[in-house]
Design an enzyme around this catalytic site. Sequence first.
Site, short mmCIF file in Angstrom:
data_model
loop_
_atom_site.label_atom_id
_atom_site.label_comp_id
_atom_site.label_asym_id
_atom_site.label_seq_id
_atom_site.Cartn_x
_atom_site.Cartn_y
_atom_site.Cartn_z
N ARG A 42 -2.41 -9.60 6.42
CA ARG A 42 -2.90 -9.86 5.06
C ARG A 42 -1.84 -9.36 4.09
NH1 ARG A 42 -5.46 -7.05 1.18
NH2 ARG A 42 -7.01 -8.12 -0.09
N LYS A 44 0.84 -1.21 0.00
CA LYS A 44 0.00 0.00 0.00
C LYS A 44 0.86 1.24 0.00
CE LYS A 44 -4.06 -2.15 1.99
NZ LYS A 44 -4.98 -2.26 3.11
C1 7PJ Z 1 -7.66 -4.88 2.84
C2 7PJ Z 1 -8.66 -5.81 2.55
C3 7PJ Z 1 -7.26 -4.72 4.21
C4 7PJ Z 1 -8.87 -6.41 4.77
C5 7PJ Z 1 -8.01 -4.87 0.72
C6 7PJ Z 1 -5.26 -3.84 -1.09
C7 7PJ Z 1 -6.62 -3.29 -1.14
N1 7PJ Z 1 -9.27 -6.57 3.50
N2 7PJ Z 1 -8.87 -5.78 1.21
N3 7PJ Z 1 -7.91 -5.50 5.12
N4 7PJ Z 1 -7.25 -4.32 1.68
N5 7PJ Z 1 -9.45 -7.14 5.73
O1 7PJ Z 1 -5.01 -5.00 -0.81
O2 7PJ Z 1 -4.35 -2.98 -1.36
O3 7PJ Z 1 -6.40 -3.91 4.58
S1 7PJ Z 1 -7.94 -4.49 -0.97
#
Ligand code: 7PJ
Length: 281
Positions: free
Chosen positions: A257, A223
Site C-alpha cells: 500500500r 510512515k
Molecule cells: C494503513 C492503512 C496500513 C492498511 C493507513 C498511513 C496511515 N490500511 N491505512 N495498512 N495505513 N491496510 O497511510 O500513513 O498500513 S492510514
Amino acid sequence: MSAVLSFGERTLELDQPRIMGILNVTPDSFSDGGRFFDREAAAAHAQELVAAGADILDVGGESTRPGAVEVPLQEELDRVIPVIEAVSELGVPISVDTRKAAVMRAAAAAGAAMINDVSALEHDPEAEATVAELGMPVCLMHMQGTPETMQDNPRYRDVVAEVRTYLAERARQCAAAGIDPANLLLDPGIGFGKTVAHNLALLHHLENLADLNYPLVVGTSRKSLAGKLLNREVEQRVFGDAAVIGWLVSHGADVVRVHDVAAARDVVRMTQALATARIPQ
Ligand code: 7PJ
C-alpha cells in the site's frame, strides 16, 4: 501465496506482488473533501495512480495517523462517496479505508469493491455482518489501541507472535461471522501502536505472517519508520520506502500500500526480475 481476489465480475490474481495506490481525501492531505474541486483533484490524482501501475485504489476519508480523532459519519461519507463515484470507472478495483459499517455500505453502492479496515472490523459492531453481506474482499489490519493514543506507549512481550495470533484469531472470527475466508487479507499494521523496533521486528519476520496463508497487505509508505530510521522528512522518504518495498515483496507481501505508485512499480518489477531471473511481463 498465490490467491485470486474476486471483485464481482473482475478478479485480481496475486501471482505477483500488487500495488494498492493511496487516494487520501482528508483535509490534512490534498483535499477538503466532498466539494467539486476536490472531487476533480482526487479523480485526476486517481488517474495518475492508475497510469503509474496501481492495481487497486484505496480511498480513505478518515485520517488514522497517530493522534487523529474520529471523523463524524456524515463528514466521512461526504468526503469519500463522491470520490468513489468519480473514480470507480477507471478499471481498477476501489477499496474503501474505513472503520464504519455505514461507510462500507454506501461505498459499495457507489462502486467500491473492497473494504480496508484498520480496526480489523472491531471498531463498529455492525462491520462483520456488513462485510459478510456485501461479500467483498476485506483487509483486516492489526492495531494496538486507537489512532488517538496508539503511539503513546506501545508495548508487547513478543510483537511478532502477538500480531500473528491476533490476525489468525480475527480471520477465524470473521469466517465464523459469515465472511468467505477467500475474501480475507491480513495486514500487520506498520506504525499502528508500534515503535520503530516493533515495526522492524514485524518486517524482519514477515514470513511468520505470510505463512498464515492469507494474502498479506503491508503499508509503510511515508510512515515514521523511514522518517525516524533515516531522519527524513515525509517528502524525503522515497528511497527508504523503496528499500522497504524490495524487502516486502521478497519476503511474502502480496499487496503493498503506497503513495508513490511509479516508484513502487519499478521496485516490484526489479525485485521480481531478480527473484525469478526472468523479465517480468
Ligand atoms: C494503513 C492503512 C496500513 C492498511 C493507513 C498511513 C496511515 N490500511 N491505512 N495498512 N495505513 N491496510 O497511510 O500513513 O498500513 S492510514
